[in-house]
Design a protein around this motif. Structure first.
Motif, mmCIF file in Angstrom:
data_model
loop_
_atom_site.group_PDB
_atom_site.id
_atom_site.type_symbol
_atom_site.label_atom_id
_atom_site.label_comp_id
_atom_site.label_asym_id
_atom_site.label_seq_id
_atom_site.Cartn_x
_atom_site.Cartn_y
_atom_site.Cartn_z
ATOM 1 N N LEU A 308 0.828 -1.198 0.000
ATOM 2 C CA LEU A 308 0.000 0.000 0.000
ATOM 3 C C LEU A 308 0.870 1.258 0.000
ATOM 4 O O LEU A 308 0.634 2.191 -0.779
ATOM 5 C CB LEU A 308 -0.924 -0.009 1.216
ATOM 6 N N ALA A 309 1.883 1.284 0.869
ATOM 7 C CA ALA A 309 2.760 2.460 0.945
ATOM 8 C C ALA A 309 3.549 2.655 -0.342
ATOM 9 O O ALA A 309 3.823 3.792 -0.756
ATOM 10 C CB ALA A 309 3.705 2.313 2.134
ATOM 11 N N ARG A 310 3.900 1.568 -1.012
ATOM 12 C CA ARG A 310 4.686 1.666 -2.234
ATOM 13 C C ARG A 310 3.865 2.145 -3.412
ATOM 14 O O ARG A 310 4.368 2.861 -4.289
ATOM 15 C CB ARG A 310 5.315 0.306 -2.558
ATOM 16 N N ASN A 311 2.597 1.778 -3.477
ATOM 17 C CA ASN A 311 1.775 2.080 -4.650
ATOM 18 C C ASN A 311 0.873 3.289 -4.468
ATOM 19 O O ASN A 311 0.311 3.773 -5.459
ATOM 20 C CB ASN A 311 0.907 0.871 -5.010
ATOM 21 N N LEU A 312 0.724 3.776 -3.256
ATOM 22 C CA LEU A 312 -0.144 4.932 -3.011
ATOM 23 C C LEU A 312 0.602 6.204 -3.394
ATOM 24 O O LEU A 312 1.603 6.570 -2.771
ATOM 25 C CB LEU A 312 -0.568 4.969 -1.538
ATOM 26 N N ASP A 313 0.117 6.865 -4.403
ATOM 27 C CA ASP A 313 0.770 8.069 -4.929
ATOM 28 C C ASP A 313 0.537 9.244 -3.981
ATOM 29 O O ASP A 313 -0.555 9.430 -3.440
ATOM 30 C CB ASP A 313 0.212 8.385 -6.316
ATOM 31 N N ASP A 314 1.576 10.059 -3.789
ATOM 32 C CA ASP A 314 1.453 11.231 -2.921
ATOM 33 C C ASP A 314 0.487 12.256 -3.490
ATOM 34 O O ASP A 314 -0.029 13.105 -2.752
ATOM 35 C CB ASP A 314 2.827 11.881 -2.706
ATOM 36 N N ALA A 315 0.258 12.214 -4.804
ATOM 37 C CA ALA A 315 -0.670 13.172 -5.417
ATOM 38 C C ALA A 315 -2.118 12.892 -5.038
ATOM 39 O O ALA A 315 -2.979 13.767 -5.201
ATOM 40 C CB ALA A 315 -0.512 13.146 -6.935
ATOM 41 N N VAL A 316 -2.398 11.700 -4.536
ATOM 42 C CA VAL A 316 -3.765 11.366 -4.114
ATOM 43 C C VAL A 316 -4.070 12.112 -2.814
ATOM 44 O O VAL A 316 -3.320 12.008 -1.838
ATOM 45 C CB VAL A 316 -3.915 9.846 -3.910
ATOM 46 N N GLU A 317 -5.156 12.849 -2.804
ATOM 47 C CA GLU A 317 -5.469 13.680 -1.641
ATOM 48 C C GLU A 317 -5.912 12.855 -0.440
ATOM 49 O O GLU A 317 -5.491 13.106 0.688
ATOM 50 C CB GLU A 317 -6.558 14.691 -2.000
ATOM 51 N N ARG A 329 -12.596 -8.305 7.480
ATOM 52 C CA ARG A 329 -11.904 -7.947 6.249
ATOM 53 C C ARG A 329 -11.807 -6.437 6.134
ATOM 54 O O ARG A 329 -12.658 -5.706 6.657
ATOM 55 C CB ARG A 329 -12.618 -8.524 5.022
ATOM 56 N N LEU A 330 -10.767 -6.008 5.406
ATOM 57 C CA LEU A 330 -10.502 -4.584 5.307
ATOM 58 C C LEU A 330 -10.112 -4.236 3.884
ATOM 59 O O LEU A 330 -9.534 -5.060 3.164
ATOM 60 C CB LEU A 330 -9.381 -4.203 6.283
ATOM 61 N N GLY A 331 -10.445 -3.014 3.479
ATOM 62 C CA GLY A 331 -10.120 -2.577 2.133
ATOM 63 C C GLY A 331 -9.671 -1.128 2.113
ATOM 64 O O GLY A 331 -10.079 -0.315 2.954
ATOM 65 N N PHE A 332 -8.805 -0.819 1.147
ATOM 66 C CA PHE A 332 -8.374 0.551 0.893
ATOM 67 C C PHE A 332 -8.702 0.871 -0.559
ATOM 68 O O PHE A 332 -8.375 0.100 -1.466
ATOM 69 C CB PHE A 332 -6.873 0.713 1.137
ATOM 70 N N ALA A 333 -9.322 2.021 -0.784
ATOM 71 C CA ALA A 333 -9.733 2.402 -2.134
ATOM 72 C C ALA A 333 -9.246 3.810 -2.434
ATOM 73 O O ALA A 333 -9.357 4.709 -1.586
ATOM 74 C CB ALA A 333 -11.253 2.319 -2.275
#
Length: 486
Positions: A308-317, A329-333
């Protein structure tokens, strides 16, 4: 003259009949048949046929030939067309690279090494899914979908092909070849995905989409979290999780979500890292608050959070968190990406209660860059047996001496520090743990809280920070190594 000729021909025919009846019938050879062809009676016309046309073997060959012809007709494959798509190479590769992170190193089933591709005509998108059953990553991208369809193909093979395709448009089409023999009621299916670009064409054999593990839906209300604060808090603890599968619950990061606060805790039994960030972030827009004042807590596998930390772009608010307490279960979108996982089950240790019994009355401030550089130089002398490094705090000289000694060599580094003039303390730490803790602190300097040589040290940020407006607190605890000589 006109009546004599027919009578002669009739008499000769009668004589030939009598002769054939009196003598045994002998099959003429090929030459004899040709020589006697003129003596064949006019009233009986023979159909041209093969020499063995009237034998039982010839008739059986005819029946066999008919059956083989029918069998061939039934064994011809029927082709069922699937998706027909035109997409951009860059978008396709980025989405493939993202979902490929969930591919297991050693798949327990061939389908787990495949990516599920679904072409959706309604949304004009291609949906990609890869899973190892513990982690599932889904990504979507826009494409020109002419025909809908779905198929699974090996993700690594497809990734390498798309990677080496030239920039531009890629055409995709899938099909199923169905073959059924006459003596077999079952159909054999061959799935394939065709890919073509400006330079060439490729075909990849795959498997049916119905064999892919079903996607689990998470029935929960999304909670919006600031991306910057989330990533900073995560990076501050992810290094401290255990990689030992025997310490199952410690291989994950424990997260506590309360009103306006998000807390991360990581430990492997030798060190503890905690960070606490505000869910309001530093943006102007107010975030959606947690409806219940109760603390929501769960433990996420460390591998999931690293991806998640590697693929989450800093430009995403902001990133949306979904947690289903019933299914655990857990999800991040975010954007067109969805990451799902199963939370770790078990009771996470109460690190705060463990560390509450320690007090710290001595403080040392060191520039982070100087400390990390000195530790990395001495790290070349570490080995598998001995991993410790000695720290000697000298208040009179206002310095920290780092020393390491092995059978094959030794080294010393001196770092300028700000500490109490009367301070004199020697303590030993695991060099690897100390380097990782120092690197995880997002500030220009580090403040080290100490008590005595057999007590843990607490490292906290000090000085300038990359995001000074972000509300975040961080603490790194290191347990000391004990000297065998006391």
């Amino acid at each position: 003259m006109t009546q004599t000729a027919p009578k002669q021909r009739l008499n000769s025919a009668k004589q030939s009949k009598q002769t054939s009846a009196a003598t045994p019938k002998i099959e003429p050879t090929e030459n004899e048949g040709a020589a006697n062809g003129a003596e064949t009676p006019v009233g009986k016309k023979k159909k041209p046929a093969s020499p063995n046309a009237d034998t039982p073997t010839a008739s059986s060959n005819k029946r066999t030939k008919k059956r083989s012809t029918k069998s061939k007709l039934k064994s011809q494959p029927l082709i069922e067309l699937g998706m027909e798509v035109v997409c951009e190479q860059t978008k396709f590769f980025d989405a493939l690279f993202l979902v490929s992170c969930a591919t297991p190193a050693k798949p327990t089933h061939p389908i787990l090494a495949n990516v599920l591709m679904i072409a959706d005509v309604a949304t004009q998108q291609i949906h990609l899914t890869v899973t190892d059953l513990a982690l599932t990553i889904q990504a979507s991208f826009e494409a020109q979908v002419l025909l809908k369809g779905e198929i699974t193909v090996p993700v690594q093979i497809l990734l390498e092909i798309v990677k080496h395709c030239p920039n531009g448009h890629i055409s995709l089409n899938s099909q199923i070849q169905m073959t059924q023999l006459a003596d077999d009621d079952q159909q054999s299916k061959v799935y394939s995905l065709g890919l073509s670009d400006a330079d060439g064409k490729y075909e990849i054999r795959g498997m049916g989409a119905e064999e892919f593990p079903p996607a689990h839906t998470i029935d929960a209300t999304p909670i919006s979290l600031p991306t910057t604060g989330f990533k900073d808090g995560l990076k501050g603890v992810i290094y401290a999780v255990s990689t030992d599968e025997n310490k199952y619950i410690l291989t994950g990061v424990h997260i506590q979500l309360a009103q306006e606060k998000l807390k991360f805790i990581g430990t492997d039994g030798h060190r503890v890292a905690t960070t606490e960030v505000s869910t309001q972030g530093i943006g102007r827009k107010s975030r959606k608050q947690v409806a219940s004042p109760e603390v929501i807590q769960f433990t996420i596998p460390g591998r999931v959070l690293k991806e998640l930390a590697r693929n989450l772009d800093d430009a995403v608010e902001c990133i949306h968190l979904l947690y289903d307490a019933q299914s655990h279960r857990l999800g991040f979108a975010w954007q067109d990406i969805m990451l799902k996982c199963q939370c770790l089950e078990g009771t996470y240790p109460d690190c705060e209660q463990l560390l509450a019994k320690f007090s710290f009355d001595q403080e040392v401030v060191i520039e982070k860059a100087l400390l990390v550089k000195a530790l990395e130089r001495l790290a070349v002398l570490t080995d598998k047996k001995e991993k410790g490094i000695y720290l000697q705090f000298d208040g009179a000289l206002q310095q920290l001496r780092l020393s390491i000694e092995r059978e094959f060599g030794k080294g010393d580094q001196v770092v300028v520090a700000h500490l109490p003039p009367e301070m004199s303390l020697n303590i030993q730490f695991n060099l690897k743990y100390l380097v990782e803790a120092a690197k995880a602190i997002p500030s220009s300097a580090i403040k080290i809280h100490l008590q005595q040589s057999d007590h843990p040290a607490m490292l906290v940020p000090y000085g300038d920070r990359p995001n000074p407006k972000a509300q975040m607190s961080m603490r790194q605890f290191l347990l000391p190594l004990y000297n065998s000589n006391g």
